[in-house]
Design an enzyme around this catalytic site. Structure first.
Site, mmCIF file in Angstrom:
data_model
loop_
_atom_site.group_PDB
_atom_site.id
_atom_site.type_symbol
_atom_site.label_atom_id
_atom_site.label_comp_id
_atom_site.label_asym_id
_atom_site.label_seq_id
_atom_site.Cartn_x
_atom_site.Cartn_y
_atom_site.Cartn_z
ATOM 1 N N ARG A 172 20.104 4.652 -8.086
ATOM 2 C CA ARG A 172 19.272 5.750 -8.221
ATOM 3 C C ARG A 172 19.521 7.085 -8.410
ATOM 4 O O ARG A 172 19.899 7.458 -7.187
ATOM 5 C CB ARG A 172 17.854 5.089 -7.744
ATOM 6 C CG ARG A 172 16.667 6.034 -7.630
ATOM 7 C CD ARG A 172 15.320 5.606 -6.844
ATOM 8 N NE ARG A 172 15.789 5.397 -5.219
ATOM 9 C CZ ARG A 172 15.486 6.455 -4.995
ATOM 10 N NH1 ARG A 172 15.451 7.552 -5.339
ATOM 11 N NH2 ARG A 172 15.950 6.671 -3.423
ATOM 12 N N LYS A 225 0.617 -5.579 4.775
ATOM 13 C CA LYS A 225 0.918 -6.390 5.833
ATOM 14 C C LYS A 225 0.729 -5.833 7.318
ATOM 15 O O LYS A 225 0.734 -6.257 8.242
ATOM 16 C CB LYS A 225 2.436 -6.916 5.843
ATOM 17 C CG LYS A 225 3.309 -5.848 6.048
ATOM 18 C CD LYS A 225 4.835 -6.156 5.674
ATOM 19 C CE LYS A 225 5.656 -6.684 6.716
ATOM 20 N NZ LYS A 225 7.017 -6.999 6.175
ATOM 21 N N ARG A 285 24.899 10.382 -5.083
ATOM 22 C CA ARG A 285 24.584 9.541 -3.889
ATOM 23 C C ARG A 285 25.805 8.538 -3.424
ATOM 24 O O ARG A 285 26.016 8.479 -2.412
ATOM 25 C CB ARG A 285 23.383 8.949 -3.828
ATOM 26 C CG ARG A 285 22.581 9.069 -2.411
ATOM 27 C CD ARG A 285 21.203 8.400 -2.732
ATOM 28 N NE ARG A 285 20.276 9.523 -2.555
ATOM 29 C CZ ARG A 285 19.165 9.563 -2.755
ATOM 30 N NH1 ARG A 285 18.607 8.531 -2.772
ATOM 31 N NH2 ARG A 285 18.098 10.654 -2.647
ATOM 32 N N SER A 296 0.807 -1.232 -0.031
ATOM 33 C CA SER A 296 -0.001 -0.081 0.097
ATOM 34 C C SER A 296 0.836 1.296 -0.084
ATOM 35 O O SER A 296 0.464 2.219 0.597
ATOM 36 C CB SER A 296 -0.923 -0.030 1.236
ATOM 37 O OG SER A 296 -0.214 -0.225 2.513
ATOM 38 N N GLY A 297 1.993 1.243 -0.516
ATOM 39 C CA GLY A 297 2.754 2.557 -0.857
ATOM 40 C C GLY A 297 2.404 2.915 -2.033
ATOM 41 O O GLY A 297 1.328 2.539 -2.628
ATOM 42 N N THR A 330 6.750 4.784 1.254
ATOM 43 C CA THR A 330 6.258 6.033 0.497
ATOM 44 C C THR A 330 6.161 7.185 1.813
ATOM 45 O O THR A 330 6.536 8.446 1.721
ATOM 46 C CB THR A 330 5.220 5.770 0.014
ATOM 47 O OG1 THR A 330 5.441 4.992 -1.020
ATOM 48 C CG2 THR A 330 4.428 7.249 -0.579
ATOM 49 N N HIS A 347 19.204 2.313 2.031
ATOM 50 C CA HIS A 347 18.067 3.135 1.653
ATOM 51 C C HIS A 347 17.069 2.431 0.625
ATOM 52 O O HIS A 347 15.852 2.680 0.404
ATOM 53 C CB HIS A 347 18.633 4.466 1.004
ATOM 54 C CG HIS A 347 17.494 5.641 0.810
ATOM 55 N ND1 HIS A 347 16.501 5.936 1.816
ATOM 56 C CD2 HIS A 347 17.335 6.552 -0.239
ATOM 57 C CE1 HIS A 347 16.026 6.910 1.304
ATOM 58 N NE2 HIS A 347 16.370 7.114 0.178
ATOM 59 N N GLU A 355 18.360 18.787 -6.531
ATOM 60 C CA GLU A 355 18.989 17.980 -5.554
ATOM 61 C C GLU A 355 20.204 17.027 -6.290
ATOM 62 O O GLU A 355 20.329 17.277 -7.497
ATOM 63 C CB GLU A 355 18.122 16.875 -5.270
ATOM 64 C CG GLU A 355 17.058 17.276 -4.082
ATOM 65 C CD GLU A 355 15.880 16.156 -3.761
ATOM 66 O OE1 GLU A 355 16.255 14.907 -4.387
ATOM 67 O OE2 GLU A 355 15.064 16.512 -3.056
ATOM 68 N N GLY A 399 12.342 13.656 0.377
ATOM 69 C CA GLY A 399 13.073 14.666 -0.728
ATOM 70 C C GLY A 399 12.251 14.990 -1.721
ATOM 71 O O GLY A 399 12.399 16.086 -2.540
ATOM 72 N N ALA A 447 9.068 9.022 2.702
ATOM 73 C CA ALA A 447 9.802 9.752 1.488
ATOM 74 C C ALA A 447 9.851 11.275 1.951
ATOM 75 O O ALA A 447 8.808 11.881 1.959
ATOM 76 C CB ALA A 447 9.455 9.391 0.339
ATOM 77 N N HIS A 474 22.037 5.638 1.406
ATOM 78 C CA HIS A 474 21.675 7.055 1.455
ATOM 79 C C HIS A 474 22.910 7.937 2.438
ATOM 80 O O HIS A 474 23.287 7.007 3.500
ATOM 81 C CB HIS A 474 20.541 7.593 2.091
ATOM 82 C CG HIS A 474 19.861 8.970 1.950
ATOM 83 N ND1 HIS A 474 20.698 9.994 2.578
ATOM 84 C CD2 HIS A 474 19.053 9.550 1.097
ATOM 85 C CE1 HIS A 474 20.105 11.151 2.176
ATOM 86 N NE2 HIS A 474 19.098 10.672 1.242
ATOM 87 N N SER A 513 12.125 7.745 -7.131
ATOM 88 C CA SER A 513 11.504 6.466 -6.799
ATOM 89 C C SER A 513 9.994 6.719 -6.522
ATOM 90 O O SER A 513 9.118 5.836 -6.947
ATOM 91 C CB SER A 513 11.961 5.859 -5.431
ATOM 92 O OG SER A 513 11.961 6.827 -4.495
HETATM 93 C C1 SIN Z 1 15.955 12.253 0.157
HETATM 94 O O1 SIN Z 1 15.359 12.802 0.629
HETATM 95 O O2 SIN Z 1 17.329 12.715 0.520
HETATM 96 C C2 SIN Z 1 15.577 11.073 -0.358
HETATM 97 C C3 SIN Z 1 14.933 11.165 -1.566
HETATM 98 C C4 SIN Z 1 15.176 10.072 -2.269
HETATM 99 O O3 SIN Z 1 15.696 8.843 -1.838
HETATM 100 O O4 SIN Z 1 15.145 9.990 -3.700
#
Ligand code: SIN
Length: 539
Positions: A361, A29, A266, A7-8, A37, A326, A108, A42, A40, A222, A366
């Site tokens: 990624r 679950k 990253r 359910s994300g 989600t 992450h 970012e 960012g 999250a 991360h 995501s």
């Molecule tokens: C973050 O806010 O740094 C994570 C965002 C991401 O994983 O894309």
């Protein structure tokens, strides 16, 4: 009927789309809002600003992926993605605006232009999740919370349902199609930004059923999680807003490591921090966001609140940070419409490996992936679509062989799995550590062969209460073993996969890797009634 697991954002998107043409059962679950989600921070990347384009976004995604992205999947992500985001905006999702009333777009790491949308500052995932839960409440979807996927049902080579556990009892639900949207497996590692539900249940069930998994060696760390129990994520966006990284002596070490300093990709930032931490006896480095002063808590209210719990004020104090597991780039291999190698089974979101992320990624891709491929999988899974072409990929067959020198008689604890993954299959890897981990996983896999938690038709009807915590351990061991073997096989360093003994990128290994288990079939798909809850009106 279409059964969706998870359910994300990928699961909710798939449920919303699939409910337009089919009956849908959404299984999760824990509670509906318990997902990656929800955590999250960012944001979500999308090329919708006037100076931006899907080509630019695609180029950034391909560069971050270090030669392993599927270019067609990336094209779809960036083109469909812009459209999906426009739809979210039109549906009233509360993305942040600047003082001129324009949609805010942040820069970012490794993005060439500002294109990351946020909501509630650093609560983007939670805001989108809430909006989507409200949306599906009116779609007549059957929701089963606290219901755990134990296995997929496979009949004559096709997935025809799921086995689930609710209140300790296992039962079977038949389905025309199953969409896995069950998220990642961050709980493999001692330090992770993922919530406790991220135990790789969907990928492990797909593996047991014989689906092909791909790119398993690539796990993203991360760079900045708070170096406190729980490892709260400190978003990339904080560095995007000007925060810098300092070692114990106050030196800004990222300047020496990469021309983009704190905004380097990253994998580079995470590895550099890990290296600096080793030189200072494992102690964390510091994130200095004091230049943001009082503005910090306006821009990043969730992070400020998490810091306050440790009596830290990011506007005034240096924040101790450490890398943490992450996002898993690997997963159940899919084609561009979420089809897996098993007819009847689709996957979307982090559990899937579409090829959009390659070896690493790009930040904020995501949530976009979940939206785009959750939507596409639901369209492809329509029960009215006939003659689907199910993909096949050549794959290395792995059997869970039992030739370990010492077979364990008891399954491991969560902490034992996390410790070996963190030390030997973590940010920096080498053959010695990987072989040590491989041996441990083989031994642990052996412990399940005779354990009572191996489920089957012969036990399902008995009044035996099944511990889902035990099943989570089994799933983590399964995936830890696969990730370790894939990491041994890749004798180079590429993206998130860093080998101390093979520090260079090897152009001859610029290919994706597929793995498959010897499948076993379950032939007892009997629709059994389950106690259930409904969201909104039933169909
Ligand atoms: C973050 O806010 O740094 C994570 C965002 C991401 O994983 O894309």
């Amino acid at each position: 009927m279409i059964v969706i697991i998870g359910s994300g954002l990928a699961g909710l998107t798939a449920a919303s789309v699939a409910s337009k043409h089919d009956d849908v059962t959404l299984i999760t679950k824990a509670r509906i809002a318990d997902s990656n989600t929800q955590h999250a921070q960012g944001g979500v990347a999308a090329a919708i600003a006037p100076g931006d384009s899907s080509e630019l976004h695609a180029n950034d995604t391909l560069a971050a992926g270090h030669g392993l992205c599927d270019p067609e999947a990336v094209r779809i992500l960036t083109e469909d993605g812009a459209q999906r985001i426009r739809e979210l905006i039109a549906a009233g999702t509360p993305f942040d605006h600047d003082s001129n009333g324009q949609l805010s777009q942040a820069l970012e790491a490794a993005h060439s232009v500002p294109r990351v949308l946020h909501s509630g500052g650093d609560a983007t995932g939670a805001a989108i999740e809430t909006a989507m839960i409200e949306r599906i409440a009116h779609c007549g979807i059957q929701l089963l919370e606290q219901t755990f996927l134990s296995d997929l049902v496979v009949e004559r080579g096709r997935v025809t349902g799921v086995r689930v556990i609710a209140s300790g009892m296992e039962t079977t639900i038949a389905a025309d199609a199953v969409i896995l949207a069950s998220g990642g497996a961050g709980q493999l590692y001692s330090h992770t930004t993922n919530p406790s539900v991220a135990t790789g249940d969907g990928a492990a069930a797909a593996w047991r059923a014989g689906a092909t998994l791909a790119d398993c060696e690539f796990f993203q760390f991360h760079p900045t999680s708070l170096a406190m129990p729980g490892n709260t994520l400190v978003s990339e966006a904080v560095r995007g807003a000007g925060a810098v990284l300092l070692d114990e002596n106050g030196r800004r070490f990222m300047r020496d490591a990469h021309p983009l300093a704190e905004l380097a990709p990253r994998d580079v930032v995470a590895e550099t921090i890990a290296r600096v931490m080793r030189t200072q006896g494992g102690r964390p480095v510091f994130l200095d966001a004091t230049a943001l002063s009082d503005k910090f808590s306006d821009r990043f209210p969730s992070i400020a609140a998490a810091c306050a719990a440790w009596k830290l004020d990011p506007g005034k104090d240096l924040l101790p940070v450490t890398p943490a597991a992450h996002y898993w780039m690997g997963g159940v291999r899919t084609d561009l419409d979420g089809r897996t190698s098993l007819p009847g089974l689709y996957a979307a979101g982090e559990v899937a490996c579409t090829g959009v992320h390659g070896a690493n990624r790009l930040a904020s891709n995501s949530l976009l992936e979940a939206l785009v491929f959750g939507h596409r999988a639901a369209c492809a899974a329509r029960t009215s679509v006939e003659n689907q072409h199910w993909p096949r990929w050549s794959a290395t067959e792995i059997t869970d062989d039992d030739d370990a020198t010492s077979l364990s008689s008891t399954p491991p604890t969560l902490q034992e799995i996390q410790a070996i993954m963190w030390s030997d299959v973590g940010i920096s890897r080498n053959r010695l550590g990987l072989k040590r981990a491989e041996e441990r996983f083989r031994s642990w896999l052996g412990s399940f062969a005779c354990a009572s938690i191996m489920l089957g038709p012969e036990t399902s009807q008995e009044a035996q209460r099944i511990s889902t915590a035990d099943l989570e351990i089994r799933n983590l061991v399964t995936l830890g073993a696969i990730i370790t073997r894939a990491a041994i096989a890749r004798t180079e360093s590429r993206g998130a996969h860093r080998r101390e003994d093979y520090p260079r990128l090897d152009p001859n290994q610029a290919h994706r890797t597929n793995y498959r288990n010897t499948p076993y079939a379950r032939t007892d798909a009997i629709p059994l009634p389950l106690p259930h809850a409904h969201v909104g009106n039933s169909r």
